[in-house]
Write a protein that holds these residues in place. Structure first.
Motif, mmCIF file in Angstrom:
data_model
loop_
_atom_site.group_PDB
_atom_site.id
_atom_site.type_symbol
_atom_site.label_atom_id
_atom_site.label_comp_id
_atom_site.label_asym_id
_atom_site.label_seq_id
_atom_site.Cartn_x
_atom_site.Cartn_y
_atom_site.Cartn_z
ATOM 1 N N ILE A 83 0.952 -1.158 -0.034
ATOM 2 C CA ILE A 83 -0.124 0.021 -0.033
ATOM 3 C C ILE A 83 0.810 1.422 -0.079
ATOM 4 O O ILE A 83 0.611 2.188 -0.853
ATOM 5 N N LYS A 84 2.039 1.297 0.699
ATOM 6 C CA LYS A 84 2.970 2.267 0.843
ATOM 7 C C LYS A 84 3.751 2.816 -0.634
ATOM 8 O O LYS A 84 3.892 3.363 -0.828
ATOM 9 N N ASN A 85 3.838 1.366 -1.176
ATOM 10 C CA ASN A 85 4.610 1.284 -2.538
ATOM 11 C C ASN A 85 3.639 2.481 -3.549
ATOM 12 O O ASN A 85 2.500 1.619 -3.792
ATOM 13 N N VAL A 86 4.274 3.272 -4.125
ATOM 14 C CA VAL A 86 3.370 3.970 -5.005
ATOM 15 C C VAL A 86 3.609 3.856 -6.443
ATOM 16 O O VAL A 86 4.745 3.282 -6.825
ATOM 17 N N GLY A 87 2.491 3.635 -7.373
ATOM 18 C CA GLY A 87 2.983 3.338 -8.780
ATOM 19 C C GLY A 87 2.622 1.882 -8.996
ATOM 20 O O GLY A 87 2.349 1.175 -7.953
ATOM 21 N N ILE A 88 3.119 1.468 -10.264
ATOM 22 C CA ILE A 88 2.843 0.154 -10.734
ATOM 23 C C ILE A 88 4.072 -0.541 -10.708
ATOM 24 O O ILE A 88 5.163 0.251 -10.742
ATOM 25 N N GLY A 89 3.999 -1.833 -10.649
ATOM 26 C CA GLY A 89 5.259 -2.650 -10.675
ATOM 27 C C GLY A 89 5.967 -2.696 -11.949
ATOM 28 O O GLY A 89 5.146 -2.486 -13.078
ATOM 29 N N THR A 90 7.240 -2.831 -12.036
ATOM 30 C CA THR A 90 7.942 -2.891 -13.099
ATOM 31 C C THR A 90 7.538 -4.110 -14.184
ATOM 32 O O THR A 90 7.442 -3.825 -15.418
ATOM 33 N N LYS A 91 7.276 -4.954 -13.378
ATOM 34 C CA LYS A 91 6.752 -6.429 -14.354
ATOM 35 C C LYS A 91 5.442 -6.074 -14.883
ATOM 36 O O LYS A 91 5.211 -6.489 -16.085
ATOM 37 N N ALA A 92 4.570 -5.242 -14.156
ATOM 38 C CA ALA A 92 3.234 -4.869 -14.888
ATOM 39 C C ALA A 92 3.483 -3.900 -16.228
ATOM 40 O O ALA A 92 3.034 -4.198 -17.473
ATOM 41 N N GLN A 93 4.411 -3.032 -16.184
ATOM 42 C CA GLN A 93 4.605 -2.126 -17.159
ATOM 43 C C GLN A 93 5.566 -2.925 -18.192
ATOM 44 O O GLN A 93 5.123 -2.708 -19.633
ATOM 45 N N GLN A 94 6.229 -3.976 -17.998
ATOM 46 C CA GLN A 94 6.938 -4.741 -19.009
ATOM 47 C C GLN A 94 5.929 -5.520 -19.688
ATOM 48 O O GLN A 94 5.829 -5.804 -20.853
ATOM 49 N N ALA A 95 4.787 -6.219 -19.015
ATOM 50 C CA ALA A 95 3.936 -6.902 -19.591
ATOM 51 C C ALA A 95 3.040 -6.184 -20.563
ATOM 52 O O ALA A 95 2.752 -6.585 -21.734
ATOM 53 N N LEU A 96 2.513 -4.958 -20.147
ATOM 54 C CA LEU A 96 1.760 -4.046 -21.085
ATOM 55 C C LEU A 96 2.554 -3.745 -22.143
ATOM 56 O O LEU A 96 2.266 -3.557 -23.141
ATOM 57 N N LYS A 97 4.148 -3.407 -22.028
ATOM 58 C CA LYS A 97 4.807 -2.982 -22.956
ATOM 59 C C LYS A 97 4.902 -4.041 -24.033
ATOM 60 O O LYS A 97 4.933 -3.736 -25.329
ATOM 61 N N LEU A 98 5.133 -5.367 -23.656
ATOM 62 C CA LEU A 98 5.337 -6.440 -24.807
ATOM 63 C C LEU A 98 3.993 -6.572 -25.514
ATOM 64 O O LEU A 98 3.984 -6.908 -26.600
ATOM 65 N N ASP A 99 3.063 -6.333 -24.572
ATOM 66 C CA ASP A 99 1.722 -6.743 -25.378
ATOM 67 C C ASP A 99 1.500 -5.471 -26.476
ATOM 68 O O ASP A 99 0.953 -5.797 -27.566
ATOM 69 N N GLN A 100 1.619 -4.389 -26.005
ATOM 70 C CA GLN A 100 1.819 -3.216 -27.032
ATOM 71 C C GLN A 100 2.428 -3.499 -28.094
ATOM 72 O O GLN A 100 2.308 -3.271 -29.485
ATOM 73 N N GLU A 101 3.626 -4.054 -27.988
ATOM 74 C CA GLU A 101 4.702 -3.919 -29.083
ATOM 75 C C GLU A 101 4.031 -5.217 -29.941
ATOM 76 O O GLU A 101 4.218 -5.251 -31.175
ATOM 77 N N ALA A 102 3.629 -6.284 -29.447
ATOM 78 C CA ALA A 102 3.051 -7.316 -30.337
ATOM 79 C C ALA A 102 2.016 -6.932 -31.287
ATOM 80 O O ALA A 102 1.877 -7.359 -32.512
ATOM 81 N N ARG A 103 0.857 -5.981 -30.584
ATOM 82 C CA ARG A 103 -0.055 -5.303 -31.320
ATOM 83 C C ARG A 103 0.499 -4.284 -32.361
ATOM 84 O O ARG A 103 -0.210 -4.451 -33.419
#
Length: 137
Positions: A83-103
């Motif tokens: 809860i104290k950790n702000v923002g999204i995890g880098t793993k989530a960003q990487q997963a979304l980025k990989l999906d975006q690159e594939a599209r």
């Protein structure tokens, strides 16, 4: 299967990231909330719309999530830390980025095919006109 929701405000709208990990695979989905959702609204959203979530393609999970039972006090500490950790995890960003690159690659290949088809049709039309002109019609 472990599911985690990270909710944060980016200055304009509220964004929720659903992270799903199971058997060494990791996938993420992004949901936009226009106003700050209450706990009940989030729970209702999960119950009604979880099956409609569009998760990214799975990537291998290197965390090695343990299946062992976690001490409740330790789990509480982990939750408070998250809860104290702000923002999204880098793993989530990487997963979304990989999906975006594939599209993006898929969209590029489709547009190239369409462009080639149009160019080929124009070429055949020019050849046809050239033959008709030679025939004298």
């Amino acid at each position: 299967m472990n599911i985690k929701l990270t909710l944060f405000f980016d200055g304009i709208i509220w964004i929720g990231f659903f992270e799903r990990s199971d058997l060494g695979n990791y996938a993420v989905s992004r949901v936009l909330f226009h106003t700050e959702p209450s706990n009940q609204e989030v729970l209702d959203y999960i119950l009604q719309h979880y099956t409609e979530l569009n998760f990214s393609s799975s990537i291998s999970n290197t965390d090695g999530i343990s299946v062992q039972r976690i001490n409740p006090k330790r789990l509480q500490r982990l939750v408070q830390k998250e809860i104290k950790n702000v923002g999204i995890g880098t793993k989530a960003q990487q997963a979304l980025k990989l999906d975006q690159e594939a599209r993006k690659l898929q969209r590029k290949s489709l547009s190239k095919l369409k462009k080639d088809e149009v160019a080929e049709a124009k070429f055949h039309l020019r050849q046809k006109k050239k033959k008709e002109k030679q025939k004298g019609h």
